[in-house]
Design an enzyme around this catalytic site. Structure first.
Site, PDB file in Angstrom:
ATOM      1  N   LYS A 170     -62.776   1.783 104.639  1.00  0.00           N
ATOM      2  CA  LYS A 170     -62.515   3.153 104.816  1.00  0.00           C
ATOM      3  C   LYS A 170     -62.663   3.243 106.339  1.00  0.00           C
ATOM      4  O   LYS A 170     -63.689   3.498 106.782  1.00  0.00           O
ATOM      5  CB  LYS A 170     -63.169   3.978 104.078  1.00  0.00           C
ATOM      6  CG  LYS A 170     -62.682   5.540 104.548  1.00  0.00           C
ATOM      7  CD  LYS A 170     -63.655   6.665 103.775  1.00  0.00           C
ATOM      8  CE  LYS A 170     -63.348   7.866 104.217  1.00  0.00           C
ATOM      9  NZ  LYS A 170     -64.136   9.020 103.571  1.00  0.00           N
TER      10      LYS A 170
ATOM     11  N   ILE B 113     -58.480   7.853 101.575  1.00  0.00           N
ATOM     12  CA  ILE B 113     -59.655   8.647 100.720  1.00  0.00           C
ATOM     13  C   ILE B 113     -59.392   9.917 101.285  1.00  0.00           C
ATOM     14  O   ILE B 113     -60.074  10.381 102.536  1.00  0.00           O
ATOM     15  CB  ILE B 113     -61.005   8.058 100.978  1.00  0.00           C
ATOM     16  CG1 ILE B 113     -60.982   6.507 100.194  1.00  0.00           C
ATOM     17  CG2 ILE B 113     -61.993   8.821 100.317  1.00  0.00           C
ATOM     18  CD1 ILE B 113     -62.100   5.842 100.660  1.00  0.00           C
TER      19      ILE B 113
END
Length: 308
Positions: free
Chosen positions: A161, A203
């Site tokens: 991420k 995300i």
């Protein structure tokens, strides 16, 4: 499994600050029915920094139990101590967690070699897939592409991420790592550009209250239907920005309560309620109907009866 719209799930609490399982069930079902691709439980948006270790573990276990294998659950397991991160990760082996999200150690500012050894040690002590999490603005350290390349050689380190805010990082990482390694955005406002440059999804904080829209946006972008995806993004871009006018998850939790997804918007100190000015800005945006499907759908709107 870990592509597209992945929600950084808020942690619902009652008025006393205890975990509210009724609201948790409500928001998990909301995401399943709106085709969210996966849930991150107890990440930054889930207030991991103010939960006790027991609460942290029990919340993830509850999320897995409620989801009943209907959606992949990614457990937040990062820590600034390697030993603590390993112990936390091992708690979620063989209980239905699909992967772990492990943030770079915060506060102690390790070197690139320290970061490499930290994630290497975690990888060697678990069979669970690991997603690295780089967010320099919060942690005080930056996981650089060359270090990501070294870590990508471990079979159970499957992606990152990337929340540095630097879109040029995507090509720098992609030029070093193998094709199966996932590169996921950590920023809603640039997520579409991120995917267009070769990223695999986001995300998302915004997805907490606009799951259907974010899922559709990501699906279109991954199919390279960028014109259609950009139309959706244009409608959401102001909301993306508004949700970060104060520290996350202050605005998103207040908005989720306002539209009826959670019973209360309780936060734990040192996090406090949004200012009156921010509340007015959020309400103004909600009234435009960008998340109308949530507000009008009685299946999810089971708590909040008041109009926005």
């Amino acid at each position: 499994m870990f592509k597209g719209n992945i929600v950084a799930l808020i942690t619902p609490m009652d008025k006393k600050g205890n975990i509210c399982l009724d609201s948790l069930k409500n928001i998990i079902n909301y995401h399943i029915n709106n085709k969210t691709n996966a849930i991150v439980s107890v990440g930054t948006t889930g207030e991991s920094s103010t939960l006790t270790k027991k609460e942290h573990i029990n919340l993830i276990l509850s999320t897995v139990k409620i989801s009943r294998n209907r959606i992949p659950i990614i457990a937040g397991t990062g820590a600034n101590s390697t030993k603590e991160a390993i112990l936390l990760t091992k708690k979620f082996e063989n209980i239905g967690v699909s992967a772990c999200l492990s943030v770079t150690p915060y506060y102690n500012k390790p070197s690139q070699e320290g970061l490499y050894q930290h994630f290497k040690k975690i990888s060697e002590n678990t069979s669970l897939p690991q997603i690295l999490y780089n967010v320099p603005s919060r942690t005080g350290c930056d996981l650089l592409p060359k270090t990501i390349f070294r870590l990508s050689k471990f079979k159970n380190i499957i992606g990152i991420k990337e929340a540095s805010g630097d879109l040029s990082r995507i090509n720098k990482i992609k030029n070093l790592i193998h094709k199966k390694f996932l590169i996921i955005s950590g920023d809603d406002s640039t997520a579409l550009d991120f995917i267009q440059l070769g990223g695999n999804g986001v995300i998302s904080v915004t997805s907490n209250i606009a799951a259907k829209e974010m899922s559709k946006l990501c699906s279109l972008a991954l199919q390279k239907k960028f014109k259609k995806a950009r139309k959706i993004n244009k409608k959401l871009i102001k909301l993306h920005n508004i949700l970060f006018l104060e520290s996350n998850p202050i605005p998103i939790k207040w908005a989720a309560n306002k539209i009826g997804l959670i019973k209360n918007n309780t936060l734990r100190l040192p996090m406090t309620q949004p200012s009156k000015k921010i509340k007015k800005i959020i309400i103004k945006e909600l009234k435009k109907g960008k998340i109308e499907i949530i507000k009008k759908n009685k299946k999810y709107n089971i708590f909040q009866k008041n109009k926005i």
